[in-house]
Structure formats: structure tokens, C-alpha cells
Design a protein around this motif. Structure first.
Motif, short mmCIF file in Angstrom:
data_model
loop_
_atom_site.label_atom_id
_atom_site.label_comp_id
_atom_site.label_asym_id
_atom_site.label_seq_id
_atom_site.Cartn_x
_atom_site.Cartn_y
_atom_site.Cartn_z
N CYS A 106 0.82 -1.22 0.00
CA CYS A 106 0.00 0.00 0.00
C CYS A 106 0.86 1.28 0.00
O CYS A 106 0.34 2.37 0.21
N ASN A 107 2.17 1.10 -0.19
CA ASN A 107 3.12 2.22 -0.21
C ASN A 107 3.24 2.91 1.15
O ASN A 107 3.62 4.09 1.23
N ALA A 108 2.89 2.20 2.21
CA ALA A 108 3.04 2.72 3.57
C ALA A 108 4.41 2.32 4.13
O ALA A 108 5.10 1.46 3.57
N LYS A 109 4.80 2.94 5.22
CA LYS A 109 6.00 2.56 5.95
C LYS A 109 5.64 1.49 6.97
O LYS A 109 4.52 1.48 7.49
N VAL A 110 6.59 0.63 7.29
CA VAL A 110 6.36 -0.47 8.22
C VAL A 110 7.35 -0.39 9.38
O VAL A 110 8.53 -0.11 9.18
N ASP A 111 6.85 -0.64 10.58
CA ASP A 111 7.70 -0.73 11.77
C ASP A 111 7.17 -1.86 12.64
O ASP A 111 6.08 -2.41 12.38
N PHE A 112 7.92 -2.21 13.67
CA PHE A 112 7.63 -3.39 14.45
C PHE A 112 7.57 -3.09 15.95
O PHE A 112 8.16 -2.13 16.43
N ILE A 113 6.86 -3.96 16.67
CA ILE A 113 6.78 -3.94 18.13
C ILE A 113 7.39 -5.24 18.64
O ILE A 113 6.98 -6.32 18.21
N ASP A 114 8.34 -5.15 19.54
CA ASP A 114 8.98 -6.35 20.06
C ASP A 114 7.96 -7.24 20.78
O ASP A 114 6.87 -6.79 21.16
N ILE A 115 8.33 -8.50 20.97
CA ILE A 115 7.37 -9.48 21.49
C ILE A 115 7.42 -9.59 23.01
O ILE A 115 8.41 -9.22 23.66
N ASP A 116 6.33 -10.11 23.56
CA ASP A 116 6.25 -10.50 24.97
C ASP A 116 7.03 -11.80 25.15
O ASP A 116 6.87 -12.74 24.35
N SER A 117 7.85 -11.89 26.16
CA SER A 117 8.72 -13.06 26.33
C SER A 117 7.96 -14.31 26.75
O SER A 117 8.52 -15.42 26.70
N ASN A 118 6.70 -14.17 27.14
CA ASN A 118 5.90 -15.33 27.54
C ASN A 118 5.00 -15.85 26.43
O ASN A 118 4.95 -17.05 26.16
N THR A 119 4.28 -14.94 25.79
CA THR A 119 3.30 -15.36 24.77
C THR A 119 3.88 -15.38 23.36
O THR A 119 3.31 -16.02 22.48
#
Length: 401
Positions: A106-119
Motif C-alpha cells: 500500500c506504499n506505507a511505511k512499516v515498523d515493528f513492536i517487540d514481542i512479549d517473552s511469555n506469549t
């Protein structure tokens, strides 16, 4: 005797190979497909609507749109949410690349959120912190895609509250999670989201071969999803510009795609839906059995949030590398060599060469990077019998003790 399975990356198949996932097709499924093959419709016909209605009824959602793959579903979900150039999409790095690629489509920018160490789902604490900082910087996301990893729902009530506070739309990537629930509400109900996406790839809970589905409670989104899956075309006179030319007439209102599912696939999906609860119940049995059989090994076993009921698409162990004498790679490859079809879900998206071109580097998301160094997905699927499961456990025990 275990079934004969193809081994990806190996020249020959072994008769005793145990894959990490596998479809279950019975005679009712075959008969449903044959019925369509003998009918007047094999592409766009009544089986699609029946399948869509079956999924919508199961999930308690108003609208369902069947498409050719979950990747297609994610793409048109983002478009329906008006994601475009200059916008930002956030998702988990612990997912298949499609969960992020849909933003780039969609020509958008992408970023990430780190994960929970349990789930191993995206971390709510990390999400809250990143949103607060993004608000200060004037770069809030337009869309968040929480990924229900391994079949366990993310903490959707908290995510929904944040979406109200910060004004982003929520698309649940529930590719792993049909048949699961959150706070006793079926995954796919869209109680805490704008859209939910399912996958029907053969290793998922139910299958249509290839295929996916988009669910929503919002009629405006539904109408756009219907158009986007079929070239942006409508035959609805109420949506057309000007008067209809006749019963043959249609209009292309926007740029859409050929993302349609066939009646052949839909017939298989509708038949599989009749056994969905049975499939999930068996996976729960196998997961609980693994929990008992593996508890004394140097492993971290999957943890389940009390608000969730997983569909157990995957059973992921993490090696306690400081307590064993082998590397992660050695354990993985020795299991493969022994005919145990382990896999690894997933290579963090941000360390893929393509995404590193956007500036992502090792060290940006430490929890998912640590997880990646320790994780192995071991076999779990409806047709896995206890004898084969015991062999998986014995192979692990041999390599860890």
C-alpha cells in the motif's frame, strides 16, 4: 506406521517422517469437492457464500469475504482501512513476512513492536511505550496488525483501548487462530478490532488448499472488501456513477485485484468447518500431552495467557542453551535427520535482507531475536497419533540429555 510425507529440502521422502503440520482430508471433504466439480459452478458460485456464512456464523461476525490467500486478505484489509502512501503500519516481527509486506503493498511505511517473552505475541508494554513516543514525534501508525502467534490471541482489549486513545485501526492477523477464543469470545468476532484475517493453508487448522478470509462488522468496509477482491468492480446500481446501461452492466470504481476464491476451494472449506472444534480439541490434547512429557527437559514450554483459548496451530519449545551441550542448529538438524519435521516460526522479519534496506538491524528488537536463537516448532496436527508423538519426545530427549 506414519504416513508418507514429502520433505522440503530433501531428495527422497522417508516413510516414517513426521511433519510439523499436516492437513486432514476425509471422505466428506472429498465428496463436497466432487459435488462442486459436477455442478454448474467451479469458480465464483454458491459454495463461496456458504463457506463465508459458515465462518461468519461460527465467529459471530456480520460479514466474511473469502479470498485466494491470507496474504491477499491482509492486502485488501489494509486498503479497506485506507492505508496508503505516507501512512505507517506496525506489526510484530515474529510473523511471516506477509504481515508486514501488506503495508508495503500500500506504499506505507512499516515498523515493528517487540514481542512479549511469555506469549511471543507483540508486547503491550512495548506498544504503549512506542505509541507515547510516536505521538510526541508526530508519527503514529494508521494501522496496527497484532499477530495471534501459534493460535493464541493477543491482548485485544488493551489493544482496542490504545486504538481509541491514539486513533489507529486494528487488523487482527489470526492466520493461526481460527477456532480459538479471547475472553470467551471467538477469535474473528472483531469485538476489539476493525478487521480479522484467517488463513486456510494446508498446515493451518482448517484448509482450502490455498485461501484466506477477511471478517468485519462494518458494512462500509465489507462493501469495499468485496470490490477489492474482484478488480474494484461493482454490479450494485446504488454504488454506480450515473444510470445502469442494463442487466449486463458493471463499473470499476477503484483499482482492485483478482483475489477471488473458487467454489472448489470453498466447498472444501465449508466441509472442514464442520470439524473445526474437533480439530482444535485434538490439538489441545496433544499440547497438554507434550506439556506432561517434556516438563523435565531443559526447555521452555509454551505459556498460555488466562484470557485466551489457543487453537494450537504451533507448539513451540525454546531450548535452554546454557543447560545443554549442543547448539540450537545442531538440535534442529539432528531432529530433521531423525525424521522429525521440526520447523522454526519465525525468522524475525526485521532481520530479513529486504527489510534491512529500510534501516532495521540486529539489536533493534532484542526479545524476538533471543527467541529466534532458541525456538523450535515441533509436530502438532490433528492426525498426529500418540505413538508418533512419543517418538518426537524420545528424539528430543536423546539430544537434550
Amino acid at each position: 506406521m506414519a504416513k508418507r510425507f514429502p520433505i522440503i529440502g530433501y531428495v527422497e521422502a522417508m516413510s516414517d517422517y513426521i511433519p510439523y503440520g499436516y492437513q486432514d482430508i476425509n471422505q466428506e471433504d472429498i465428496d463436497a469437492v466432487i459435488t462442486v466439480l459436477h455442478s454448474d459452478w467451479i469458480t465464483q458460485g454458491p459454495a463461496i457464500e456458504r463457506f463465508e456464512q459458515a465462518v461468519a456464523n461460527y465467529c459471530g461476525v456480520k460479514y466474511a469475504v473469502a479470498v485466494s490467500s491470507a496474504t491477499a486478505a491482509l492486502h485488501i484489509a489494509c486498503l479497506a482501512a485506507s492505508l496508503g502512501e505516507g501512512d505507517i503500519l506496525w506489526t510484530s516481527p515474529n510473523t511471516f513476512v506477509a504481515s508486514a509486506n501488506c503495508g508495503l503493498y500500500c506504499n506505507a511505511k512499516v515498523d515493528f513492536i517487540d514481542i512479549d517473552s511469555n506469549t511471543y505475541n507483540l508486547s503491550i508494554d512495548e506498544l504503549e511505550s512506542k505509541l507515547a513516543e510516536a505521538e510526541k514525534q508526530g508519527c503514529l501508525p494508521k494501522v496496527l496488525i497484532p499477530v495471534h502467534f501459534a493460535g493464541q490471541s493477543c491482548e485485544m482489549e488493551k489493544i482496542a483501548a490504545l486504538s481509541q486513545q491514539y486513533g489507529f485501526k486494528v487488523i487482527e492477523d489470526a492466520s493461526h487462530a481460527i477456532g480459538g477464543s479471547y475472553q470467551k469470545k471467538t477469535v474473528g468476532s472483531c469485538q476489539f478490532s476493525d478487521i480479522t484475517v484467517f488463513s486456510f493453508h494446508p498446515v493451518k487448522i482448517i484448509t482450502t488448499g490455498e485461501g484466506g478470509m477477511v471478517l468485519t462488522n462494518q458494512e462500509k468496509l465489507y462493501q469495499r472488501l468485496i470490490r477489492l477482491r474482484s478488480h474494484g468492480i461493482t454490479r450494485n446500481p446504488d454504488l454506480m456513477q450515473g444510470e445502469s446501461h442494463g442487466s449486463w452492466y458493471y463499473q470499476q470504481l477503484e483499482l482492485g485485484f483478482n483475489y477471488r476464491m473458487t467454489d472448489i476451494q470453498a466447498a472444501l472449506g465449508a466441509s472442514q468447518m464442520q470439524r473445526l472444534d474437533e480439530f482444535v480439541e485434538r490439538r489441545w490434547f496433544l499440547a497438554n500431552r507434550y506439556n506432561q512429557l517434556l516438563q523435565d527437559l531443559p526447555l521452555m514450554l509454551p505459556w498460555q495467557h488466562p484470557d485466551t483459548y489457543s487453537s494450537w496451530h504451533l507448539y513451540v519449545i525454546r531450548l535452554k542453551l546454557d543447560k545443554i551441550k549442543k547448539t540450537h542448529r545442531q538440535v534442529f538438524e539432528e531432529l530433521r535427520s531423525a525424521g522429525i519435521g521440526v520447523s522454526l516460526h519465525y525468522i524475525p522479519v526485521h532481520i530479513q535482507p529486504y527489510y534491512q534496506k529500510f534501516g532495521f538491524k540486529l539489536g533493534h528488537f532484542p526479545q524476538v531475536e533471543k527467541y529466534y536463537k532458541e525456538a523450535i516448532s515441533i509436530p502438532i496436527y490433528y492426525g498426529l497419533d500418540e505413538e508418533s508423538q512419543d517418538r518426537v519426545v524420545a528424539s528430543l530427549r536423546e539430544r537434550l540429555i
